[in-house]
Design a protein around this motif. Structure first.
Motif, short mmCIF file in Angstrom:
data_model
loop_
_atom_site.label_atom_id
_atom_site.label_comp_id
_atom_site.label_asym_id
_atom_site.label_seq_id
_atom_site.Cartn_x
_atom_site.Cartn_y
_atom_site.Cartn_z
N ARG A 1 50.28 50.88 46.14
CA ARG A 1 48.85 50.55 46.03
C ARG A 1 48.52 50.04 44.63
O ARG A 1 47.70 49.14 44.47
N ALA A 2 49.19 50.60 43.62
CA ALA A 2 48.95 50.14 42.25
C ALA A 2 49.43 48.70 42.07
O ALA A 2 48.73 47.87 41.48
N PHE A 3 50.62 48.39 42.57
CA PHE A 3 51.12 47.02 42.47
C PHE A 3 50.20 46.06 43.23
O PHE A 3 49.92 44.95 42.76
N ALA A 4 49.74 46.47 44.39
CA ALA A 4 48.85 45.61 45.17
C ALA A 4 47.56 45.33 44.41
O ALA A 4 47.04 44.21 44.43
N ALA A 5 47.04 46.34 43.72
CA ALA A 5 45.80 46.15 42.96
C ALA A 5 46.03 45.22 41.76
O ALA A 5 45.24 44.31 41.51
N VAL A 6 47.12 45.45 41.03
CA VAL A 6 47.40 44.64 39.85
C VAL A 6 47.64 43.18 40.24
O VAL A 6 47.20 42.25 39.54
N LEU A 7 48.32 42.97 41.35
CA LEU A 7 48.67 41.62 41.77
C LEU A 7 47.65 41.01 42.72
O LEU A 7 47.91 39.97 43.34
N SER A 8 46.48 41.65 42.85
CA SER A 8 45.48 41.14 43.79
C SER A 8 45.03 39.71 43.50
O SER A 8 44.75 38.94 44.44
N PRO A 9 44.95 39.26 42.23
CA PRO A 9 44.61 37.83 42.02
C PRO A 9 45.68 36.90 42.58
O PRO A 9 45.35 35.83 43.12
N VAL A 10 46.95 37.28 42.46
CA VAL A 10 48.02 36.46 43.02
C VAL A 10 47.93 36.46 44.54
O VAL A 10 48.10 35.42 45.20
N ALA A 11 47.64 37.62 45.12
CA ALA A 11 47.47 37.70 46.57
C ALA A 11 46.30 36.86 47.04
O ALA A 11 46.36 36.21 48.09
N ALA B 1 40.20 32.31 42.79
CA ALA B 1 40.65 32.80 44.10
C ALA B 1 40.25 34.25 44.30
O ALA B 1 39.79 34.65 45.38
N TRP B 2 40.41 35.08 43.26
CA TRP B 2 40.05 36.50 43.38
C TRP B 2 38.56 36.68 43.62
O TRP B 2 38.14 37.45 44.49
N LEU B 3 37.74 35.96 42.86
CA LEU B 3 36.30 36.08 43.01
C LEU B 3 35.84 35.58 44.38
O LEU B 3 34.98 36.19 45.02
N PHE C 1 34.04 38.07 47.17
CA PHE C 1 32.63 37.96 47.56
C PHE C 1 32.40 37.07 48.78
O PHE C 1 31.37 37.21 49.46
N LEU C 2 33.31 36.15 49.08
CA LEU C 2 33.08 35.22 50.17
C LEU C 2 34.14 35.26 51.26
O LEU C 2 33.94 34.69 52.33
N GLY C 3 35.26 35.92 51.01
CA GLY C 3 36.27 36.07 52.05
C GLY C 3 37.23 34.89 52.12
O GLY C 3 37.85 34.52 51.13
N ARG C 4 37.34 34.30 53.28
CA ARG C 4 38.29 33.23 53.54
C ARG C 4 38.06 32.04 52.62
O ARG C 4 36.92 31.68 52.33
N GLY C 5 39.13 31.38 52.18
CA GLY C 5 39.02 30.23 51.30
C GLY C 5 38.26 29.08 51.93
O GLY C 5 38.18 28.96 53.16
#
Length: 414
Positions: free
Chosen positions: A317-327, A372-374, A378-382
Motif C-alpha cells: 500500500r505504501a508503494f502504491a501511494a508513493v507511485l500513485s502519480p505514475v499510476a 495526471a494525478w490531479l 478530481f475528475l477520474g478517467r482521462g
C-alpha cells in the motif's frame, strides 16, 4: 526505446514512442473497458504503474539529452530504447484481455461485440494518430501502427491462454524472418526482393507502411499483443502468477539478448547483412531475438510492479501511494502520450533535436505526473480516454450489464 527523434545523431532516431494500448483492473485507454467516467472497482495498480513507466521511457527517448557522440546522457537512459514501445504494446494486450472477459473467454454475441468494439477503437486511434502525425513533430507516432495491431488481434480475441502463447511465439519467429528476407540486401550485395520491385534502398522502409517496414511494424508487434493477452487472462493478483511472470521475464531477457551477443560474436564481421540482422537484438531491429528480449523485460517490469503494490500488506500500500502519480499517468496513457506530442509541437521541434540538458525532460515528466494525478484525483478517467469510450459507445452501444445483474425497475406505487 530509441525512439523518437528523427536523427541528427547517428544511431539515435528520435521519431517514435510507445504510445499506448480503463475499466477495472488496469485496462488502458486504447482498450478501455466499459465503466463510468470515474474509475470503479479495484484496478491493478501495478499494471497502471508499469504503463506509466513506459510513458516515462517514451519521454526519455524523445526529450533526453544526448552526449557528443549521440549517446544518452546519462548512459543508463539506454534502458528506455526499444523497450518502452514493447512494454506499451504488451500492456495493450493485457488490457484487451481484461476488457474482454479476463479469464472467461468471450464467445458468440459477446465475442462479436468485443471484435466490433476493438475495430471501432482501432479506427478512432488511427484518426488520432493521423492528427498527431500531421503536427509535423520529430516524433514517430505509434498510434497508426497501434490501430493496425488491434485489427491484427481481432481473430485472437476468443482464444485461450495456451493458444495465445503459441501464436505469440510463431509471430515472433515468422514475422521478422519473412520481413528481413524480403527487405535486406543479399550476401553478394544485390538488392533485396522488395528493393528490386520498389526501387527503395535496403533495408526497405516503405512510406506509410505500418505493417512490415515502418517504425513499429504491426506484424512483429502482434507478438507483444498476443503475449499481453495471455498475461491478461492470468490471475494477476496471485503471488504465484506474479513470481512466475518474474521468472519468465528474466529467462526470456537472458535468452534473447544473451543468444544475440553469442551469435554476433560467432558470426564475426564478415557475416552477411541478413545473417547479422537476423541475430541482432539491438533496439528497433525487430528481430526475433530482440522481441524475445523485450518480452522478457516487459514481463519483468509488470511482475515487479505487481509485487511491489500488492494490496494485502502495508509495504504494498505504501508503494502504491508513493507511485500513485505514475499510476495516474499510466491510467491516462492515451491522453499523456498525445498531449506530450502537442506540447512538443507548441514548444518547437528544437527541444527534441537539440536538447542542451535534461531540464526539458524533467519538466515534461513533472508536469505530466502532476497533471495526471490531479485529473484522476478530481475528475477520474482521462480526457481522451473519455472521448474514446464515448465515441465507441456511440457506434457500438453501451456495454450490457454483467450476467445476472438486473436492471432496476421501480414498483408500481413508487
Amino acid at each position: 526505446m530509441t525512439t523518437s527523434r528523427q536523427q541528427p545523431h547517428a544511431g539515435h532516431p528520435r521519431q517514435n514512442p510507445a504510445g499506448s494500448p480503463a475499466g477495472s483492473a488496469g485496462t488502458t485507454p486504447d482498450a478501455a473497458a466499459a465503466g463510468a467516467d470515474r474509475p470503479r472497482g479495484r484496478r491493478l495498480t501495478g499494471i497502471d504503474i508499469a504503463r506509466g513507466l513506459a510513458i516515462l521511457g517514451m519521454f526519455v527517448a524523445h526529450l533526453g539529452d544526448d552526449g557528443p557522440e549521440g549517446r544518452h546522457d546519462p548512459e543508463w537512459f539506454v534502458v528506455a530504447d526499444g523497450r518502452s514501445a514493447a512494454l506499451f504494446a504488451l500492456l495493450a494486450g493485457v488490457s484487451m484481455a481484461l476488457a474482454n472477459g479476463r479469464g472467461t473467454l468471450p464467445a458468440g454475441a459477446v465475442l462479436a461485440r468485443a471484435r466490433l468494439t476493438t475495430l471501432v477503437r482501432a479506427g478512432i486511434l488511427l484518426l488520432m494518430g493521423v492528427f498527431l502525425v500531421g503536427l509535423g513533430t520529430p516524433v514517430l507516432v505509434i498510434l497508426p501502427a497501434y490501430a493496425a495491431m488491434f485489427v491484427l488481434a481481432l481473430p485472437f480475441l476468443g482464444l485461450a491462454r495456451a493458444w495465445l502463447l503459441l501464436g505469440a511465439a510463431l509471430v515472433a519467429v515468422v514475422s521478422p524472418t519473412v520481413i528481413f528476407l524480403l527487405t535486406t540486401e543479399r550476401a553478394d550485395g544485390g538488392p533485396s526482393p522488395l528493393a528490386s520491385v520498389t526501387g527503395e534502398a535496403d533495408p526497405v522502409e516503405l512510406p506509410m507502411d505500418v505493417f512490415a517496414t515502418g517504425a513499429y511494424p504491426a506484424l512483429v508487434f502482434l507478438a507483444y499483443i498476443l503475449l499481453g493477452m495471455a498475461v491478461g487472462r492470468s490471475a494477476l493478483s496471485s503471488l504465484r502468477v506474479q513470481l512466475a511472470l518474474l521468472g519468465a521475464g528474466v529467462a526470456l531477457g537472458v535468452l534473447g539478448w544473451g543468444t544475440s551477443r553469442l551469435a554476433l560474436d560467432a558470426l564475426g564481421d564478415g557475416a552477411s547483412p541478413l545473417a547479422r540482422r537476423l541475430v541482432s537484438a539491438g533496439a528497433h531491429e525487430y528481430s526475433t531475438l530482440e522481441v524475445v528480449g523485450n518480452c522478457g523485460s516487459s514481463l519483468t517490469v509488470i511482475a515487479v510492479c505487481l509485487l511491489l503494490t500488492r494490496p494485502g500488506n502495508p509495504v504494498g500500500r505504501a508503494f502504491a501511494a508513493v507511485l500513485s502519480p505514475v499510476a495516474a499517468a499510466g491510467a491516462a496513457s492515451l491522453s499523456v502520450y498525445s498531449f506530450h506530442i502537442v506540447a512538443i509541437f507548441l514548444l518547437g521541434n528544437d527541444i527534441v533535436w537539440y536538447p542542451v540538458s535534461n531540464a526539458v525532460l524533467l519538466w515534461f515528466i513533472a508536469v505530466a505526473l502532476a497533471a495526471a494525478w490531479l485529473w484522476r484525483r478530481f475528475l477520474g478517467r482521462g480526457p481522451l480516454e473519455r472521448l474514446l469510450r464515448a465515441a465507441t459507445a456511440a457506434v457500438v452501444g453501451p456495454a450490457p450489464p454483467p450476467a445476472g445483474q438486473r436492471t432496476h425497475r421501480p414498483s408500481v406505487g413508487a
